[in-house]
Design a protein around this motif. Sequence first.
Motif, PDB file in Angstrom:
ATOM      1  N   VAL A   1       5.886 -38.757  28.079  1.00 23.13           N
ATOM      2  CA  VAL A   1       7.264 -38.314  28.291  1.00 23.13           C
ATOM      3  C   VAL A   1       7.520 -38.156  29.794  1.00 23.13           C
ATOM      4  N   GLU A   2       8.798 -38.142  30.129  1.00 22.66           N
ATOM      5  CA  GLU A   2       9.228 -37.859  31.489  1.00 22.66           C
ATOM      6  C   GLU A   2      10.297 -36.775  31.432  1.00 22.66           C
ATOM      7  N   LEU A   3      10.457 -36.060  32.527  1.00 20.77           N
ATOM      8  CA  LEU A   3      11.517 -35.063  32.661  1.00 20.77           C
ATOM      9  C   LEU A   3      12.510 -35.530  33.713  1.00 20.77           C
TER      10      LEU A   3
ATOM     11  N   GLN B   1      15.694 -32.482  31.253  1.00 20.15           N
ATOM     12  CA  GLN B   1      15.809 -33.132  29.950  1.00 20.15           C
ATOM     13  C   GLN B   1      14.566 -33.973  29.696  1.00 20.15           C
ATOM     14  N   ILE B   2      14.102 -33.959  28.449  1.00 18.60           N
ATOM     15  CA  ILE B   2      12.907 -34.710  28.107  1.00 18.60           C
ATOM     16  C   ILE B   2      13.272 -36.108  27.620  1.00 18.60           C
ATOM     17  N   PHE B   3      12.560 -37.110  28.132  1.00 19.57           N
ATOM     18  CA  PHE B   3      12.758 -38.498  27.718  1.00 19.57           C
ATOM     19  C   PHE B   3      11.416 -39.035  27.240  1.00 19.57           C
ATOM     20  N   LYS B   4      11.388 -39.494  26.001  1.00 22.34           N
ATOM     21  CA  LYS B   4      10.170 -40.089  25.454  1.00 22.34           C
ATOM     22  C   LYS B   4      10.059 -41.518  25.975  1.00 22.34           C
ATOM     23  N   MET B   5       8.935 -41.845  26.565  1.00 18.88           N
ATOM     24  CA  MET B   5       8.757 -43.168  27.144  1.00 18.88           C
ATOM     25  C   MET B   5       8.512 -44.198  26.049  1.00 18.88           C
ATOM     26  N   SER B   6       8.719 -45.463  26.410  1.00 20.09           N
ATOM     27  CA  SER B   6       8.519 -46.553  25.463  1.00 20.09           C
ATOM     28  C   SER B   6       7.052 -46.611  25.028  1.00 20.09           C
TER      29      SER B   6
END
Length: 206
Positions: A39-41, A45-50
Motif C-alpha cells: 500500500v501507499e499513503l 489516504q490509503i491506496f492499495k498498489m497493483s
Amino acid sequence: MASKLYSASEKPVLSFEEIDPSLTYSYAHYLTWLFDDRVELIKGQIFKMSPAPAPYHQQISVHLASFLFNFLKGKPCKVYTAPFDVRFPKESKADEDIYTVLQPDICVICDPSKIDNRGCIGAPDIVVEILSPGNNKTELLHKYNVYEEFGVKEYWVLSPAEKTFLKYTLDDGGKYQPSKLFTLSEKVYTDVLPGFALDLDDVFED
C-alpha cells in the motif's frame, strides 16, 4: 475526512481488511501494518498498489535501473528500486506527522542525508513510474501532485504498452513542464545527471 490519532500502544494490523479506508493515516500507522498487501499513503489516504507487475514491466525496470546504476558508479547519486519507501514530510519528520509514503518503481537520490534504514525521507531528485494496467488515473494524478509539491526535480513516466517515455521537469516556479513524448529510436537526456543518455530501444528491448 475523519482523523485517526496515532497511539504508541496501537497493535500491529495483520490483515488489510482491518483498515478503514475512510480514516486518515500517518506513517506511524503504516509501520504497524504487517499484512502482505503493498500500500501507499497519499495525504493520509490509503491506496492499495497493483498486484505484482507483469514480467515486461519488471524487465523495463531492471533495464532502466541497471543503466542508472552503471552510470552512477563512483558518483554521489544513487539509484533505488521498489519496494523502497519514500516519505514526504511537510514540516515535522516525526512518524506520526508524515501522511504521504510512496513506493516509486525507481528513484535517484543525490543527497545521502535523506537515506536512512527505512528508505528515503524527503524528495528524490528523480522519480520513475512505469505504468501497468492496474494503475488508477486518480492515483497517478495524486502522485504527480505530490512529486511537484515536494520538489522532485524530474518525474519520468514510462508506458510499456505504448513504448513511450514522458519527462516532467520542475521549473523555477516549482511547476512541472512536460517534455515531448519520446519513443523508440530516441534518446533521453536529463539535467539532473549531466552526461547520462538513455536509449529507449535498450530500455524497451523485449
